[in-house]
Write a protein that holds these residues in place. Structure first.
Motif, PDB file in Angstrom:
ATOM      1  N   PHE A 302      41.563  43.026  40.558  1.00  0.00           N
ATOM      2  CA  PHE A 302      40.116  43.210  40.756  1.00  0.00           C
ATOM      3  C   PHE A 302      39.460  41.883  41.180  1.00  0.00           C
ATOM      4  O   PHE A 302      38.672  41.837  42.120  1.00  0.00           O
ATOM      5  CB  PHE A 302      39.467  43.714  39.457  1.00  0.00           C
ATOM      6  N   ARG A 338      34.766  43.233  35.065  1.00  0.00           N
ATOM      7  CA  ARG A 338      33.663  43.723  35.915  1.00  0.00           C
ATOM      8  C   ARG A 338      32.339  43.139  35.443  1.00  0.00           C
ATOM      9  O   ARG A 338      31.521  42.688  36.223  1.00  0.00           O
ATOM     10  CB  ARG A 338      33.545  45.251  35.800  1.00  0.00           C
ATOM     11  N   ARG A 342      29.833  40.502  37.416  1.00  0.00           N
ATOM     12  CA  ARG A 342      28.786  41.297  38.068  1.00  0.00           C
ATOM     13  C   ARG A 342      27.825  40.459  38.899  1.00  0.00           C
ATOM     14  O   ARG A 342      27.627  40.702  40.089  1.00  0.00           O
ATOM     15  CB  ARG A 342      28.006  42.117  37.025  1.00  0.00           C
TER      16      ARG A 342
END
Ligand SMILES: Nc1ncnc2c1ncn2[C@@H]1O[C@H](COP(=O)(O)OP(=O)(O)OP(=O)(O)O)[C@@H](O)[C@H]1O
Length: 445
Positions: A302, A338, A342
């Motif tokens: 990610f 995440r 952000r």
């Protein structure tokens, strides 16, 4: 510590949101007596803040908190020490013997074993590695490594230095603007009769390897003349080697004399490109392992999918994740990653849009930005237009119809076709792929 909030707000204004999010949000302020101490997560952050922002911080602290007597940036305690394997192979004692006195210091952690090889950097890696390990003299007078910021040029140079004592070699290294700074001091001493430039050159000549980082910063005629003399002396010296690093190819160096440029063109120039996704994942895994961080594969992926400009930005993202896990006491999972990333992702999305992508691509190809939204279909316009549309698709969250709109009200199928064409060209045409990665890196700076 309320004053730090004011300083931080002013810093954000001055340095821009992306730089602020990347480097300042993980700084921990604390007061030690009357002094403000900012704790950085690692040596790199410490160096970056000190070299690029320290004077701004001092100025703003003096303005918002006149009672503070000074500012210092230090490294915070890391969550874990690097495992033994990743520690440099050269002990401090050995290192001091191989580094000559004039040299700037090198970072212990920047070794060949902590460097991840990939398509984007393997030639530069091999050339540096061979320079120290191989007994035979190189076929070229010097090695010139170039590439954008944060891609590992300094790391490789330090790796060479860290390997020197094992190979029985000595080195002299000048960092960033170190060469310029050092010789400005030498010129001053020369004027006051304290020491002569020639005696300093003679001392530097004792080194087996001379390494000068960010050589494009040496633009003053006096300093470049000294480098020129060192070039010539080193080349006379048989097994002696020179490594230069720069953010641009030798032929793109500005402000240098033709004499200098002709020397530059005689060496082996190798570029380092931004790493592909596979290498980015490996880098993250290696960096996480080095500080004893358990980074699951999906999390590394990610981060790598969202940060592609340079390795320093990858480290920044990893540090944010590490900081967030330490702060919350939670293990590293995809939701945590995440959330930690952000604002970084949002800041980047805000900074890159179809308009500025169009401008950058147009400038790169030497066409007008208006042509990219116009009707011309000649290939010299159509290709840059397709490139700009594909980059917009990749770097923004815009939909195909939105991109079509931003490029002169074109249909969404035209944008889809452009993206397919760009992908096909990237796979079949190495020069086109080079343009594509160069533009992507520029846009993500
Ligand atoms: N292939 C790699 N493997 C592991 N770490 C890397 C790699 N490439 C870069 N890094 C890391 O990225 C950070 C930035 O690298 P480095 O300082 O060498 O960049 P640079 O190309 O010299 O940039 P600048 O031109 O801004 O000085 C360092 O912490 C370095 O360890």
């Amino acid at each position: 510590m309320d004053f730090w909030q004011d300083c931080a707000a002013a810093l954000k204004e001055e340095v821009g949101e992306q730089e602020f999010v990347q480097y300042f949000t993980s700084l921990e302020p604390s007061m030690v007596g009357n002094k403000l101490v900012l704790l950085a997560i690692n040596e790199f952050f410490l160096k970056h803040i000190k070299q690029n922002h320290f004077d701004k911080i001092e100025r703003l602290v003096a303005k918002h908190a006149p009672f503070v007597s000074g500012v210092d940036v230090q490294i915070a305690q890391m969550t874990a020490a690097p495992p033994k394997d990743d520690k440099p192979s050269v002990s401090k004692k050995q290192k001091t013997t191989s580094r000559i006195a004039e040299s700037d210091t090198v970072m212990d952690y920047f070794t060949f074993s902590s460097f991840v090889k990939g398509k984007s950097n393997e030639q530069a890696y091999k050339a540096c590695y061979d320079l120290v390990k191989s007994d035979k003299q190189a076929d070229y007078p010097f090695l010139f490594i170039y590439g954008s910021s944060g891609l590992g040029k300094t790391h490789l140079i330090h790796a060479v230095a860290n390997s020197c004592s094992k190979a029985g070699l000595s080195y002299c290294y000048f960092e960033k603007d170190g060469f310029k700074r050092f010789f400005e001091g030498v010129f001053a001493d020369n004027r006051s009769g304290k020491s002569s430039v020639n005696s300093v050159i003679k001392r530097i000549m004792k080194a087996d390897i001379l390494m000068v980082d960010d050589v494009h910063l040496i633009t003053s005629p006096h300093t470049s003349q000294v480098l020129l003399s060192l070039f010539d002396e080193f080349n006379k010296g048989g097994r002696r080697r020179i490594i230069l690093a720069s953010d641009r190819h030798p032929i793109k160096m500005e402000g240098f004399s033709s004499q200098f440029l002709s020397r530059f063109s005689g060496g082996l120039a190798l570029s380092i490109e931004p790493p592909d996704i596979e290498t980015r994942v490996q880098i993250l895994e290696k960096k996480a392992k080095a500080v004893g961080l358990d980074l699951p594969k999906d999390c590394a992926l990610f981060i790598a999918q969202n940060i592609f400009s340079d390795v320093r930005a990858l480290e920044g993202a990893l540090n944010r994740v590490c900081h967030s896990a330490t702060f919350t006491g939670e293990p590293i999972t995809l939701p945590l990653v995440r959330s930690a990333m952000r604002d970084l992702i949002e800041a980047r999305a805000r900074a890159i849009n179809a308009d500025n992508i169009r401008e950058v691509v147009a400038e790169y190809y030497g066409v007008s930005s208006r042509d990219l939204i116009g009707k011309k279909r000649a290939r010299n316009i159509a290709r840059p237009r397709q490139m700009a549309m594909a980059l917009t698709r990749e770097l923004t969250r815009d939909s195909f119809p939105e991109i079509g709109q931003a490029f002169g009200g074109r249909d969404h199928t035209t944008v889809m076709h452009a993206c397919e064409k760009v992908q096909e060209l990237c796979e079949t045409d190495p020069l086109f792929y080079k343009d594509y990665t160069a533009l992507k890196a520029t846009l993500q700076l």
